[in-house]
Design an enzyme around this catalytic site. Structure first.
Site, PDB file in Angstrom:
ATOM      1  N   ARG A  78      25.503  69.804  44.354  1.00  0.00           N
ATOM      2  CA  ARG A  78      26.544  69.875  45.378  1.00  0.00           C
ATOM      3  C   ARG A  78      27.437  68.645  45.239  1.00  0.00           C
ATOM      4  NH1 ARG A  78      29.861  72.689  48.631  1.00  0.00           N
ATOM      5  NH2 ARG A  78      30.566  71.375  50.333  1.00  0.00           N
ATOM      6  N   HIS A  80      30.006  66.313  47.164  1.00  0.00           N
ATOM      7  CA  HIS A  80      30.440  66.047  48.534  1.00  0.00           C
ATOM      8  C   HIS A  80      31.403  64.862  48.533  1.00  0.00           C
ATOM      9  CE1 HIS A  80      29.995  66.166  52.948  1.00  0.00           C
ATOM     10  NE2 HIS A  80      30.222  64.863  52.867  1.00  0.00           N
ATOM     11  N   SER A  81      32.551  65.022  49.185  1.00  0.00           N
ATOM     12  CA  SER A  81      33.511  63.917  49.277  1.00  0.00           C
ATOM     13  C   SER A  81      33.250  63.131  50.555  1.00  0.00           C
ATOM     14  CB  SER A  81      34.939  64.445  49.304  1.00  0.00           C
ATOM     15  OG  SER A  81      35.199  65.152  48.118  1.00  0.00           O
ATOM     16  N   GLU A  82      33.168  61.829  50.405  1.00  0.00           N
ATOM     17  CA  GLU A  82      32.903  60.947  51.543  1.00  0.00           C
ATOM     18  C   GLU A  82      33.821  61.268  52.717  1.00  0.00           C
ATOM     19  OE1 GLU A  82      34.146  56.901  50.871  1.00  0.00           O
ATOM     20  OE2 GLU A  82      32.812  56.144  52.414  1.00  0.00           O
ATOM     21  N   CYS A  83      33.244  61.303  53.898  1.00  0.00           N
ATOM     22  CA  CYS A  83      34.036  61.514  55.102  1.00  0.00           C
ATOM     23  C   CYS A  83      33.357  60.707  56.201  1.00  0.00           C
ATOM     24  CB  CYS A  83      34.084  62.999  55.459  1.00  0.00           C
ATOM     25  SG  CYS A  83      34.794  63.310  57.082  1.00  0.00           S
ATOM     26  N   GLY A 122      39.279  59.843  52.855  1.00  0.00           N
ATOM     27  CA  GLY A 122      40.680  60.167  53.087  1.00  0.00           C
ATOM     28  C   GLY A 122      41.309  60.765  51.856  1.00  0.00           C
ATOM     29  N   ARG A 123      40.474  61.348  51.023  1.00  0.00           N
ATOM     30  CA  ARG A 123      40.949  62.007  49.815  1.00  0.00           C
ATOM     31  C   ARG A 123      41.780  61.079  48.952  1.00  0.00           C
ATOM     32  NH1 ARG A 123      41.852  68.144  51.795  1.00  0.00           N
ATOM     33  NH2 ARG A 123      39.757  68.388  52.531  1.00  0.00           N
ATOM     34  N   ASP A 155      42.152  66.074  43.895  1.00  0.00           N
ATOM     35  CA  ASP A 155      40.938  66.795  43.494  1.00  0.00           C
ATOM     36  C   ASP A 155      40.552  66.509  42.054  1.00  0.00           C
ATOM     37  OD1 ASP A 155      40.222  68.125  45.764  1.00  0.00           O
ATOM     38  OD2 ASP A 155      41.545  69.822  45.392  1.00  0.00           O
ATOM     39  N   ARG A 157      40.670  64.063  40.186  1.00  0.00           N
ATOM     40  CA  ARG A 157      39.887  62.859  39.954  1.00  0.00           C
ATOM     41  C   ARG A 157      38.415  63.067  40.348  1.00  0.00           C
ATOM     42  NH1 ARG A 157      41.451  56.929  41.547  1.00  0.00           N
ATOM     43  NH2 ARG A 157      39.572  55.911  40.808  1.00  0.00           N
ATOM     44  N   LYS A 183      36.424  75.548  41.780  1.00  0.00           N
ATOM     45  CA  LYS A 183      35.666  74.324  41.525  1.00  0.00           C
ATOM     46  C   LYS A 183      34.833  74.470  40.245  1.00  0.00           C
ATOM     47  CE  LYS A 183      33.643  71.270  45.015  1.00  0.00           C
ATOM     48  NZ  LYS A 183      33.125  71.249  46.397  1.00  0.00           N
TER      49      LYS A 183
END
Lengths: 245, 339
Positions: A78, A80-83, A122-123, A155, A157, A183
């Site tokens: 999976r 997951h982007s930090e949020c 923050g993308r 994305d 990156r 993806k």
């Protein structure tokens, strides 16, 4: 203290990567090294945490590993982007916390798997701009143009970093947990074999029930019980169990 | 019919934007209020000797930007000034000395970069736009000398607050409401700046740039003359910290320039108090601070067929000259590709 072979294999990667340098992945030529590995038992399962250095920013990307993944095939994975607001504070403006918890629980229960935790808050442009985007929303001013200008999002990156991290872990193919077929292609571009896509279904809870009740709006904004639009901060659509994918 | 483009602002962002549009065959004019191009990438001359009083050196890591810098006549990129750095204070841009950054100076003056970008462009100097009107099928621009200009694509490339001022002259344009709200969340920082020249006989310091860590007023002192091939004077450029500058922006120049000179003398030597010549400059919107940047330029359609583009140092991550250049370049590509 005895070390099991799985830990030895992970620890050897730190030594192997000490002088690792490659032409890098993607338009940014991003290159990562495994710099530290440790045990990380968590309420979601028994994990190892793997820290990565990268040549582009001061962000330490993380792999949360369960079971023996080094050299393995078809590893449930999976991204997951930090949020910070969702993952840590449990914000209900997004579903990041649900998505992360579900991924950790599922991976903690199977033989092996990885959650790549990408530090792209923050993308890509930082927390302050994400909060500015929320502030614009609060004023009813959110537009695609403004959100893009605020950094939503790079994305490409993410995929380049994720691909390099998987290669560094010696993972040759993955079962990608995502609801976004794009993806799969993006990751494959960087040489990661995705042998299967596993839908990432979230269990229904009082905070996400509105998705089931407003299932008509598949592509549009979902407005939650508080009247706020729910932001899609991970690059997959939210799918709740019982909701047609 | 070919769409006419006007770029307001002949700084690095505006010039690069105009250059790429012209190279793609578009008809572009740049309108600049000052008597020369470059905006904040500024150089003055004292008795013919250049003194940079905006950014002290160029730095960046983006390949296209570095190629553009390399193209400038006489540019120094191999171990350029500043080689001797004194003090533990922070540079204006914390990343300036990071290993990923390449640095450059131009011995003939930093604004040569702007002149280089402007060569071959149609630039109208000394023209201040006072009002923009979005008419049915064109933007109407009126200058302070009552000159009129028309275009379908308008680019405003300036400091953030100046852009907001320019948008303010348009009155209520519904399409611009989110843009104005968005930009209102950002801000630039000021820097009061003093240029000073001395005879070559003074005991010049043994550093190129000083970043004092313990001064309430000084951000930096630059020994500008060390950038010159054959300096005839020792020249210093003193730049003040944002907070200190903000408190004194409305005060008469004499007051703050004397204070800056005295503070510099504390750090450099008593001789600093006796210049041959000084010149103060008020940078009201010197730069953006880290965390105050957008990721890309804005392009807003107006009345269906007009387009308003915004570029400048706030419209690309990192701020500074590289960000300005990248934002101008990105905006040109958006104007060309999103037709």
């Amino acid at each position: 203290m005895t070390t099991n072979p799985m830990d030895t294999r992970l620890n050897e990667l730190v030594e192997r990567d000490r002088n690792h340098e490659c032409p890098g992945y993607g338009h940014d030529h991003v290159c990562v090294r495994i710099v530290a590995v440790a045990k990380l038992p968590s309420r979601f399962g028994d994990f190892r945490i793997v820290a990565f250095w990268n040549n582009r920013d001061q962000k330490d990307h993380i792999a949360i590993v369960h079971g023996d993944v080094v050299g393995a095939e078809n590893v449930p994975t999976r991204m997951h982007s930090e949020c910070l607001t969702g993952d840590v504070i449990g914000s209900l403006r997004c579903d990041c916390r649900d998505q992360l918890e579900t991924a950790l629980k599922k991976i903690g229960e199977v033989e092996r798997g990885v959650v790549l935790y990408l530090r792209q808050e923050g993308r890509g442009i930082g927390l302050a701009n994400k909060i500015r985007a929320y502030a614009l929303q609060d004023q009813g001013m959110d537009t695609v143009e403004a959100n893009l200008a605020l950094g939503f999002r790079d994305d490409e990156r993410d995929y380049a970093i994720a691909a390099h991290m998987l290669h560094s872990l010696g993972i040759s193919s993955v079962h990608l947990m995502t609801n976004n077929p794009k993806k799969v292609q993006e990751l494959e571009q960087y040489g990661v074999k995705v042998s299967r896509r596993l839908p990432h279904l979230l269990p229904p809870n009082p905070h996400n029930r509105f998705y089931l009740e407003t299932k008509a709006q598949r592509s549009g904004h979902f407005i939650d019980f508080a009247g706020l639009p729910r932001l899609q901060e991970q690059s997959d659509p939210v799918v709740i169990e019982g909701m047609p994918e | 019919m070919q769409r006419e483009v006007i770029v307001i602002g002949g700084g690095i962002a505006g010039l690069q934007c105009a250059k790429e549009l012209q190279e793609a065959g578009r008809n572009v004019r740049v309108i600049e209020r000052a008597r020369g191009v470059g905006g904040r990438l500024a150089t003055r001359r004292f008795e013919g000797q250049p003194i940079d009083f905006g950014p002290m050196f160029l730095h960046g890591h983006a390949e296209p930007f570095l190629r553009a810098v390399k193209d400038v006549d006489g540019v120094v990129m191999q171990s350029p000034w500043p080689r001797r750095i004194q003090g533990q204070g922070t540079p204006c841009q914390p990343d300036a000395f990071a290993p990923t950054e390449q640095r450059a100076i131009i011995p003939a003056g930093m604004n040569c970069f702007a002149k280089h970008l402007a060569s071959g462009l149609q630039v109208q100097l000394n023209t201040r736009i006072e009002r923009i009107t979005a008419d049915g099928n064109c933007f109407l621009l009126r200058s302070s000398a009552d000159e009129e200009f028309q275009c379908q694509d308008l680019v405003v490339a300036m400091a953030l607050e100046e852009i907001l001022g320019m948008l303010g002259t348009m009155g209520a344009v519904p399409e611009l409401a989110p843009t104005a709200t968005l930009l209102g969340m950002f801000s630039s920082v000021p820097s009061l700046t003093l240029l000073a020249a001395y005879p070559l006989e003074v005991p010049a310091p043994d550093w190129d740039i000083l970043y004092p860590e313990d001064s309430p007023s000084l951000q930096l002192v630059s020994q500008d003359s060390c950038k010159r091939l054959q300096p005839r004077f020792v020249t210093l450029v003193i730049q003040a910290r944002p907070g200190w500058s903000r408190e004194r922006l409305e005060q008469p120049e004499e007051a703050w320039s004397t204070q800056l000179l005295q503070e510099a003398a504390q750090h450099v030597g008593e001789w600093v108090l006796h210049p041959l010549w000084t010149s103060p400059h008020r940078w009201k919107f010197a730069r953006v601070d880290r965390g105050n940047e957008l990721s890309r330029p804005l392009l807003t359609p107006i009345n269906g067929n007009l387009r308003l583009g915004l570029a400048g140092d706030v419209f690309s991550p990192g701020g500074g000259v590289q960000a300005a250049w990248l934002s101008g370049s990105a905006l040109a590509q958006r104007l060309l590709n999103e037709e």
